[in-house]
Design a protein around this motif. Structure first.
Motif, short mmCIF file in Angstrom:
data_model
loop_
_atom_site.label_atom_id
_atom_site.label_comp_id
_atom_site.label_asym_id
_atom_site.label_seq_id
_atom_site.Cartn_x
_atom_site.Cartn_y
_atom_site.Cartn_z
N GLY A 150 0.79 -1.22 0.00
CA GLY A 150 0.00 0.00 0.00
C GLY A 150 0.83 1.27 0.00
N GLY A 151 1.92 1.30 0.77
CA GLY A 151 2.69 2.52 0.89
C GLY A 151 4.04 2.48 0.22
N HIS A 152 4.42 1.34 -0.36
CA HIS A 152 5.75 1.21 -0.95
C HIS A 152 5.69 0.46 -2.27
N THR A 153 6.45 0.94 -3.23
CA THR A 153 6.73 0.18 -4.44
C THR A 153 8.23 0.27 -4.66
N GLN A 154 8.90 -0.88 -4.55
CA GLN A 154 10.36 -0.89 -4.58
C GLN A 154 10.88 -2.08 -5.38
N LEU A 155 12.01 -1.87 -6.03
CA LEU A 155 12.78 -2.93 -6.66
C LEU A 155 14.07 -3.09 -5.89
N LEU A 167 17.18 -0.57 -5.81
CA LEU A 167 17.43 -0.22 -7.21
C LEU A 167 16.52 0.89 -7.71
N GLY A 168 15.30 0.91 -7.20
CA GLY A 168 14.33 1.92 -7.62
C GLY A 168 13.12 1.87 -6.72
N GLU A 169 12.40 2.98 -6.65
CA GLU A 169 11.21 3.04 -5.81
C GLU A 169 10.28 4.12 -6.32
N SER A 170 9.06 4.14 -5.81
CA SER A 170 8.10 5.16 -6.20
C SER A 170 8.51 6.50 -5.60
N THR A 209 -6.74 4.60 -22.90
CA THR A 209 -5.33 4.27 -22.78
C THR A 209 -4.65 5.33 -21.92
N PHE A 210 -3.94 4.87 -20.91
CA PHE A 210 -3.20 5.77 -20.04
C PHE A 210 -1.70 5.53 -20.21
N SER A 211 -0.92 6.51 -19.82
CA SER A 211 0.54 6.42 -20.00
C SER A 211 1.14 5.39 -19.05
N ARG A 212 2.33 4.96 -19.41
CA ARG A 212 3.14 4.08 -18.55
C ARG A 212 4.24 4.98 -17.98
N PRO A 213 4.03 5.54 -16.78
CA PRO A 213 4.89 6.61 -16.28
C PRO A 213 6.36 6.22 -16.13
N MET A 214 7.23 7.09 -16.57
CA MET A 214 8.68 7.02 -16.39
C MET A 214 9.32 5.80 -17.07
N THR A 215 8.61 5.20 -18.02
CA THR A 215 9.19 4.05 -18.72
C THR A 215 9.99 4.48 -19.94
N GLN A 216 9.83 5.72 -20.37
CA GLN A 216 10.55 6.21 -21.54
C GLN A 216 11.87 6.86 -21.18
N ARG A 217 12.20 6.85 -19.91
CA ARG A 217 13.47 7.42 -19.47
C ARG A 217 14.27 6.34 -18.74
N PRO A 218 15.59 6.47 -18.66
CA PRO A 218 16.38 5.45 -17.97
C PRO A 218 16.11 5.46 -16.47
N GLY A 219 16.52 4.39 -15.82
CA GLY A 219 16.35 4.31 -14.37
C GLY A 219 15.22 3.38 -13.97
N LEU A 220 15.14 3.11 -12.68
CA LEU A 220 14.19 2.14 -12.15
C LEU A 220 13.20 2.74 -11.16
N ILE A 263 7.63 -3.51 -17.02
CA ILE A 263 8.74 -2.87 -17.73
C ILE A 263 9.90 -2.61 -16.80
N LYS A 264 9.60 -2.09 -15.61
CA LYS A 264 10.66 -1.79 -14.65
C LYS A 264 11.30 -3.07 -14.11
N ALA A 265 10.49 -4.10 -13.86
CA ALA A 265 11.04 -5.35 -13.36
C ALA A 265 11.96 -5.99 -14.39
N GLN A 266 11.53 -5.99 -15.65
CA GLN A 266 12.37 -6.56 -16.71
C GLN A 266 13.67 -5.79 -16.84
N ARG A 267 13.59 -4.48 -16.74
CA ARG A 267 14.79 -3.65 -16.83
C ARG A 267 15.75 -3.97 -15.68
N ALA A 268 15.21 -4.16 -14.48
CA ALA A 268 16.05 -4.48 -13.32
C ALA A 268 16.69 -5.85 -13.46
N LEU A 269 15.94 -6.82 -13.99
CA LEU A 269 16.50 -8.15 -14.21
C LEU A 269 17.65 -8.09 -15.20
#
Length: 349
Positions: A150-155, A167-170, A209-220, A263-269
């Motif tokens: 609920g309060g965290h999204t982290q890789l 590696l990355g977080e909200s 259709t809604f955007s996939r936020p921050m997937t078009q820039r590098p980073g996690l 997208i972010k999980a695949q990038r981190a892998l």
């Protein structure tokens, strides 16, 4: 948290009482070193907070006070365990709501003192991260963890227990928060994750259709605040706000969140070279997310692990198990205790 000699902790088979009171669930469990999870019970405050559209911290704390001791008695009975058979008490020490944390910490530390056993303050997110260890088969180290609560999204790159690299977080709303807020603005109630998933089953893919936020820039790092705003403006722009439109928007939102996580999980892998992915946290119970992640695992030839749905949300089993691991390693609390509403998992030993 202090380090003690191993022999001070392990004088018999370890049997740990775990207490979770970080937010809006009161949960208790008992984990045995040789037999595994003996019993667990949980009381959810959903009905208490539903009319407010989110958790009211003061109400949550008071409800933990009312429910915790009866639940401890219940789980002791269910596990056929007497207090003298408990060899350690684990409780959530953070992160979370400070008042709610204090209820569990004060109770847990007091019981440990009364029963003359060690106590351990557990990091709530480490509990989620280790929840898949309760399953058979369990993941092996190292692995990539996607924590979506609920309060965290982290890789997190996990090399071993206590060896974590964020590696990355909200950077604003976590995925779970976004689900709750979108459900509220669509009039779907609380909690938002199950409500949106239920309504989205009736939605028609492709209408919105809604955007996939921050997937078009590098980073996690991740961001879901703007996605929430897109949903709001789209809903308000509809001349006819009927059930089908609500379902179509809910589906488009769910697809956007899940695609972003994938997208972010695949990038981190790819960045880490890890071949094992662990999913934990409340959003991890989403069946569409699990289906898509399994497809990703098949494509990348990796393994993916989840806790069973009941252990995705806050629960006592993950606290009892994590307490067992840390007590076995020789950690315990002094007679004093404290809680940490904000607490980086990278600071753990």
């Amino acid at each position: 948290m202090t380090k003690i000699k191993f022999c001070d902790v392990v004088t018999m088979t370890m049997r740990i009482l775990g207490i979770e009171t970080s937010c809006d669930e009161t949960a208790v469990a008992i984990y045995d070193e040789t037999q595994g999870l003996l019993a667990h019970t949980l009381y959810s405050q959903i009905a208490l907070h539903a009319k407010y559209g989110g958790v009211v911290p003061e109400l949550a704390s008071r409800d933990h006070v009312r429910k915790l001791l009866p639940l401890i008695k219940e789980v002791l009975h269910a596990a056929n365990t007497q207090p003298h058979e408990i060899t350690g008490v684990a409780y959530t020490a953070g992160p979370g709501l400070v008042g709610a944390l204090l209820v569990g910490a004060a109770t847990g530390r007091s019981l440990a003192w009364a029963w003359r056993v060690p106590a351990i303050g557990v990091h709530h997110m480490e509990g989620h991260l280790l929840a898949p260890m309760l399953e058979n088969p369990a993941p092996t180290f190292p692995f990539l963890a996607l924590l979506v609560s609920g309060g965290h999204t982290q890789l997190i790159e996990v090399q071993a227990i206590g060896r974590y690299r964020l590696l990355g977080e909200s950077i604003d709303d976590a995925a779970g928060e976004a689900f709750d807020k979108v459900a509220k603005l669509l009039g779907l109630g609380y909690p938002g994750g199950p409500a949106i998933a239920r309504v989205a089953q009736q939605g028609k893919s492709g209408r919105f259709t809604f955007s996939r936020p921050m997937t078009q820039r590098p980073g996690l790092d991740l961001s879901f605040s703007g996605l929430k705003t897109q949903v709001l403006t789209t809903w308000q722009a509809q001349t006819i706000q009927d059930e089908q439109t609500r379902a179509d928007i809910a589906l488009a939102f769910e697809e956007a969140v899940i695609d972003t996580l994938l997208i972010k999980a695949q990038r981190a892998l790819q960045q880490t070279g890890l071949k094992t992915l662990v999913i934990a946290g409340g959003v991890g119970a989403n069946q569409w997310l699990r289906t898509r992640l399994q497809q990703l695992a098949n494509e990348l030839n990796i393994q993916v692990f989840y806790p069973r749905p009941i252990f995705c949300t806050d629960n006592g089993a993950m606290i009892a198990y994590t307490g067992y691991v840390r007590l076995k390693a020789g950690f315990q609390e002094p007679l004093s205790f404290n809680v940490q509403p904000r607490w980086s998992m990278e600071s753990l030993n």
